[in-house]
Design an enzyme around this catalytic site. Sequence first.
Site, PDB file in Angstrom:
ATOM      1  N   HIS A  30     -26.759  -3.269  11.062  1.00 49.57           N
ATOM      2  CA  HIS A  30     -25.964  -3.075   9.903  1.00 49.57           C
ATOM      3  C   HIS A  30     -24.599  -3.643  10.186  1.00 49.57           C
ATOM      4  O   HIS A  30     -23.803  -4.170   9.243  1.00 49.57           O
ATOM      5  CB  HIS A  30     -26.017  -1.649   9.088  1.00 49.57           C
ATOM      6  CG  HIS A  30     -24.971  -0.662   9.853  1.00 49.57           C
ATOM      7  ND1 HIS A  30     -25.647   0.304  10.644  1.00 49.57           N
ATOM      8  CD2 HIS A  30     -23.685  -0.336   9.765  1.00 49.57           C
ATOM      9  CE1 HIS A  30     -24.583   1.263  11.371  1.00 49.57           C
ATOM     10  NE2 HIS A  30     -23.312   0.760  10.572  1.00 49.57           N
ATOM     11  N   ASP A  39     -32.256  -0.345  12.558  1.00 43.81           N
ATOM     12  CA  ASP A  39     -30.862  -0.479  12.648  1.00 43.81           C
ATOM     13  C   ASP A  39     -30.362  -0.655  14.230  1.00 43.81           C
ATOM     14  O   ASP A  39     -29.129  -0.080  14.739  1.00 43.81           O
ATOM     15  CB  ASP A  39     -30.074   0.818  11.962  1.00 43.81           C
ATOM     16  CG  ASP A  39     -28.889   0.688  11.655  1.00 43.81           C
ATOM     17  OD1 ASP A  39     -28.322  -0.677  11.659  1.00 43.81           O
ATOM     18  OD2 ASP A  39     -28.316   1.512  11.091  1.00 43.81           O
ATOM     19  N   SER A  46     -19.727   2.927  14.563  1.00 43.10           N
ATOM     20  CA  SER A  46     -21.093   2.488  14.648  1.00 43.10           C
ATOM     21  C   SER A  46     -21.496   1.476  15.856  1.00 43.10           C
ATOM     22  O   SER A  46     -20.788   0.409  16.077  1.00 43.10           O
ATOM     23  CB  SER A  46     -21.376   1.678  13.373  1.00 43.10           C
ATOM     24  OG  SER A  46     -21.345   2.665  12.225  1.00 43.10           O
TER      25      SER A  46
END
Length: 368
Positions: A108, A138, A215
Site C-alpha cells: 500500500h 500487502d 508502514s
Amino acid sequence: RCFTPKQIALSENITHQIPRSSKTPSIAAVILGLCGIGLNIAINNRNDEGGNSKQHLGRYTISDAAEKCAPSVVNVTFGHPRDRDGRSMGGASGFVLTSEGLIVTNSHVIFNKRNIFVTLSNGDKFPVEIYASDDVGDIAILKISAPYPLTPAKLGVSGEIRTGEFVVALGNPFLLQNSVTLGVVSATARPGSELGLYRSMDYIQTDAAINVGNSGGPLISLEGEVIGINTFKHIRGSGMGFAIPIDTAKVIIDQLLTRGRVERPYIGLRLVNVSHDFDPAQKCELRESAVMIVGIAQGSPAQKVDLRPKDVILEIGSKRVRKVSDVYSGIGHVAGKEIPILVKRKGCPKPIKITLKSEAERSKKFDF
C-alpha cells in the site's frame, strides 16, 4: 469489536512538504524514557522454568537491539499523482532483504505512487524499481542499484514470540528518519477479520508506537531480528499497532522472488462458527467452539475428498480449530500442498487429507 477499514491508518494518507535540509538525525528517540535510566529488569526467558537462563533488560538493551537492525532500515519516499510541482511528498519505511539491493515494504506504500526513492541509513538516495508486489498480502519488493553491497536485516521467527514480550519498532514516522519505539506484544495472532479486513491473515498486535510513515518498517525482537512488518494502526485507539508476522511474510516473499506473484490456495468451503454449547449438526454438546461446513463448491478440492455439509472441522494441519480464521491460517499461502483435516461426522472423528488448488485453477462456477 470489529474495526472498519476507515478506522485503519495507512502510511500514504498524509503528505508532507519536503524540508529544505535533507539531513536526518541518527537514532531519533527511544520511548518510555529508557535513555539515561539504568534499568536492570530480569525477564523470564523461554528456558527459565528450569532455572537455566535469564535475559536482563539493562540500560542499553533497546539501543543494542536497534543498532543491530538500524543499518538495514530504509526511508521510502514518493510523490503523489496529483502533485505536479514535486514539492509534496509522502513517506514510509522498509528494510533491506538482500545485499544486492532488494528492499521489503508494504504494497500500500507504493500503490498508485510515482517518483519513488529509497534513502539508506547512511543518507544515500536511489530511485526505485518495483520488483514484485502482492496487494492481498500487502507486501512489496523494491529494487535499487547501489554501487556497494547493502546490509540485510536478520529475519527471525514470529511463531516463537509470546504475548507480553518486548518488541521494538523501527522506521520513519512523519519523515523523521531512524526513529525507534518500544512496546510489548499485545497479541501474537490478531485475525484480520476482527479488524474489519477482508484478508484472511493474522497480525501481531503491539503497543509500540506505529505512526504514519512506519508502514513497511521492521518490528524487531530484543535480539535485533525482524519478527514483523509494521503495517497499520487503529486511529481511534492509543497503542494499537499491527504488523504482518515475518513467518507469513517469508512465504509471500519467497513466492514473489521465485514466481513474481503469490499463488494462494483454494479449498472451496463455506464455513460458520459453531457455539461450544451445542452443535446442531451432530445433536450433541461440544467441549469447545468449532467450525461447521455449510457449503461446498462444485469441483473444488473439498468436494473431491468427500467433505460434506454439516461436518464439523476440529483440526487442520494438526492444529486445533476454534473459529473460521483458524481454518484460513491452517491453509496458509501455498497452493499444491497436502494438508490433514480432522472432522466430526455424526459424532465420530474422521481424518481426511486434502490437496489444495491454486486460486488460478478455481472453477468459474461458484455453486454451493
